[in-house]
Motif scaffolding. Structure first.
Motif, PDB file in Angstrom:
ATOM      1  N   LYS A 219     142.699  34.104  72.104  1.00 16.38           N
ATOM      2  CA  LYS A 219     142.902  34.371  73.526  1.00 16.38           C
ATOM      3  C   LYS A 219     143.767  35.622  73.672  1.00 16.38           C
ATOM      4  O   LYS A 219     144.803  35.747  73.019  1.00 16.38           O
ATOM      5  CB  LYS A 219     143.595  33.191  74.202  1.00 16.38           C
ATOM      6  CG  LYS A 219     142.743  31.953  74.287  1.00 16.38           C
ATOM      7  CD  LYS A 219     143.477  30.873  75.044  1.00 16.38           C
ATOM      8  CE  LYS A 219     142.624  29.629  75.148  1.00 16.38           C
ATOM      9  NZ  LYS A 219     143.331  28.567  75.870  1.00 16.38           N
ATOM     10  N   PRO A 220     143.353  36.523  74.532  1.00 19.60           N
ATOM     11  CA  PRO A 220     144.184  37.704  74.738  1.00 19.60           C
ATOM     12  C   PRO A 220     145.473  37.323  75.476  1.00 19.60           C
ATOM     13  O   PRO A 220     145.475  36.472  76.352  1.00 19.60           O
ATOM     14  CB  PRO A 220     143.317  38.620  75.594  1.00 19.60           C
ATOM     15  CG  PRO A 220     142.325  37.726  76.242  1.00 19.60           C
ATOM     16  CD  PRO A 220     142.133  36.557  75.312  1.00 19.60           C
ATOM     17  N   VAL A 221     146.549  37.962  75.093  1.00 18.52           N
ATOM     18  CA  VAL A 221     147.842  37.677  75.713  1.00 18.52           C
ATOM     19  C   VAL A 221     147.957  38.517  76.978  1.00 18.52           C
ATOM     20  O   VAL A 221     147.805  39.731  76.955  1.00 18.52           O
ATOM     21  CB  VAL A 221     148.989  38.013  74.733  1.00 18.52           C
ATOM     22  CG1 VAL A 221     150.338  37.806  75.402  1.00 18.52           C
ATOM     23  CG2 VAL A 221     148.863  37.181  73.476  1.00 18.52           C
ATOM     24  N   ASP A 222     148.211  37.846  78.084  1.00 15.70           N
ATOM     25  CA  ASP A 222     148.409  38.535  79.353  1.00 15.70           C
ATOM     26  C   ASP A 222     149.891  38.864  79.470  1.00 15.70           C
ATOM     27  O   ASP A 222     150.732  37.983  79.679  1.00 15.70           O
ATOM     28  CB  ASP A 222     147.954  37.646  80.508  1.00 15.70           C
ATOM     29  CG  ASP A 222     147.942  38.374  81.841  1.00 15.70           C
ATOM     30  OD1 ASP A 222     148.338  39.558  81.872  1.00 15.70           O
ATOM     31  OD2 ASP A 222     147.531  37.761  82.839  1.00 15.70           O
ATOM     32  N   GLU A 223     150.214  40.138  79.319  1.00 17.77           N
ATOM     33  CA  GLU A 223     151.609  40.565  79.297  1.00 17.77           C
ATOM     34  C   GLU A 223     152.316  40.296  80.615  1.00 17.77           C
ATOM     35  O   GLU A 223     153.499  39.939  80.636  1.00 17.77           O
ATOM     36  CB  GLU A 223     151.687  42.046  78.948  1.00 17.77           C
ATOM     37  CG  GLU A 223     151.239  42.358  77.547  1.00 17.77           C
ATOM     38  CD  GLU A 223     151.289  43.831  77.233  1.00 17.77           C
ATOM     39  OE1 GLU A 223     151.972  44.583  77.963  1.00 17.77           O
ATOM     40  OE2 GLU A 223     150.640  44.235  76.251  1.00 17.77           O
ATOM     41  N   ILE A 224     151.617  40.455  81.715  1.00 21.38           N
ATOM     42  CA  ILE A 224     152.233  40.233  83.029  1.00 21.38           C
ATOM     43  C   ILE A 224     152.610  38.765  83.196  1.00 21.38           C
ATOM     44  O   ILE A 224     153.706  38.440  83.649  1.00 21.38           O
ATOM     45  CB  ILE A 224     151.291  40.706  84.160  1.00 21.38           C
ATOM     46  CG1 ILE A 224     151.097  42.221  84.063  1.00 21.38           C
ATOM     47  CG2 ILE A 224     151.831  40.298  85.524  1.00 21.38           C
ATOM     48  CD1 ILE A 224     150.088  42.790  85.002  1.00 21.38           C
ATOM     49  N   LYS A 225     151.709  37.855  82.791  1.00 21.80           N
ATOM     50  CA  LYS A 225     152.015  36.428  82.898  1.00 21.80           C
ATOM     51  C   LYS A 225     153.195  36.061  82.012  1.00 21.80           C
ATOM     52  O   LYS A 225     154.035  35.230  82.392  1.00 21.80           O
ATOM     53  CB  LYS A 225     150.801  35.590  82.519  1.00 21.80           C
ATOM     54  CG  LYS A 225     149.740  35.541  83.582  1.00 21.80           C
ATOM     55  CD  LYS A 225     148.632  34.588  83.220  1.00 21.80           C
ATOM     56  CE  LYS A 225     147.568  34.555  84.303  1.00 21.80           C
ATOM     57  NZ  LYS A 225     146.485  33.614  83.973  1.00 21.80           N
ATOM     58  N   GLU A 226     153.273  36.653  80.833  1.00 23.80           N
ATOM     59  CA  GLU A 226     154.390  36.391  79.929  1.00 23.80           C
ATOM     60  C   GLU A 226     155.712  36.855  80.546  1.00 23.80           C
ATOM     61  O   GLU A 226     156.719  36.159  80.468  1.00 23.80           O
ATOM     62  CB  GLU A 226     154.163  37.076  78.577  1.00 23.80           C
ATOM     63  CG  GLU A 226     153.101  36.419  77.725  1.00 23.80           C
ATOM     64  CD  GLU A 226     153.461  35.017  77.305  1.00 23.80           C
ATOM     65  OE1 GLU A 226     154.628  34.769  76.934  1.00 23.80           O
ATOM     66  OE2 GLU A 226     152.563  34.145  77.371  1.00 23.80           O
ATOM     67  N   GLN A 227     155.712  38.033  81.187  1.00 23.94           N
ATOM     68  CA  GLN A 227     156.920  38.549  81.818  1.00 23.94           C
ATOM     69  C   GLN A 227     157.342  37.668  82.985  1.00 23.94           C
ATOM     70  O   GLN A 227     158.536  37.377  83.162  1.00 23.94           O
ATOM     71  CB  GLN A 227     156.701  39.981  82.299  1.00 23.94           C
ATOM     72  CG  GLN A 227     156.593  40.991  81.184  1.00 23.94           C
ATOM     73  CD  GLN A 227     156.245  42.380  81.696  1.00 23.94           C
ATOM     74  OE1 GLN A 227     155.968  42.570  82.874  1.00 23.94           O
ATOM     75  NE2 GLN A 227     156.251  43.360  80.795  1.00 23.94           N
TER      76      GLN A 227
END
Length: 98
Positions: free
Chosen positions: A72-80
């Motif tokens: 699964k690609p990591v969604d950087e915005i969701k992580e932040q």
């Protein structure tokens, strides 16, 4: 309730991660799952269409079967956003930083 043979075949492939069709067929027979060759080929085709395995020819009479790993690609915005929410939650308790 009996487990469908397709699931059994997929579990065998998942255990080995990579094997040939001959090895898979022998493993199934060893476990007591005797199936016809055309049914075996249909199961492999179904699993490949579902995107669970890949089948490629090694020799004229032998195929390599591999499990498909989907990352699964990591969604950087969701992580932040998640990190910010966690920090805000921790900061909402007065005196918790002591």
């Amino acid at each position: 309730m009996a487990i469908p043979i397709r699931n059994t075949v997929f579990d065998k492939i998942k255990e080995a991660n990579r094997l040939t069709d001959v090895e898979l067929f022998k493993s199934l027979v060893k476990d007591g799952h005797v199936i016809a060759e055309d049914r075996f080929n249909k199961i492999l085709l179904d699993l490949e269409i579902l995107g669970l395995i890949t089948v490629s020819w090694v020799t004229k009479d032998e195929r390599r079967i591999e499990i498909v790993v989907v990352e699964k690609p990591v969604d950087e915005i969701k992580e932040q956003v998640k990190e910010t929410e966690e920090r805000d939650y921790e900061a909402s308790f007065p005196g918790a930083d002591k």
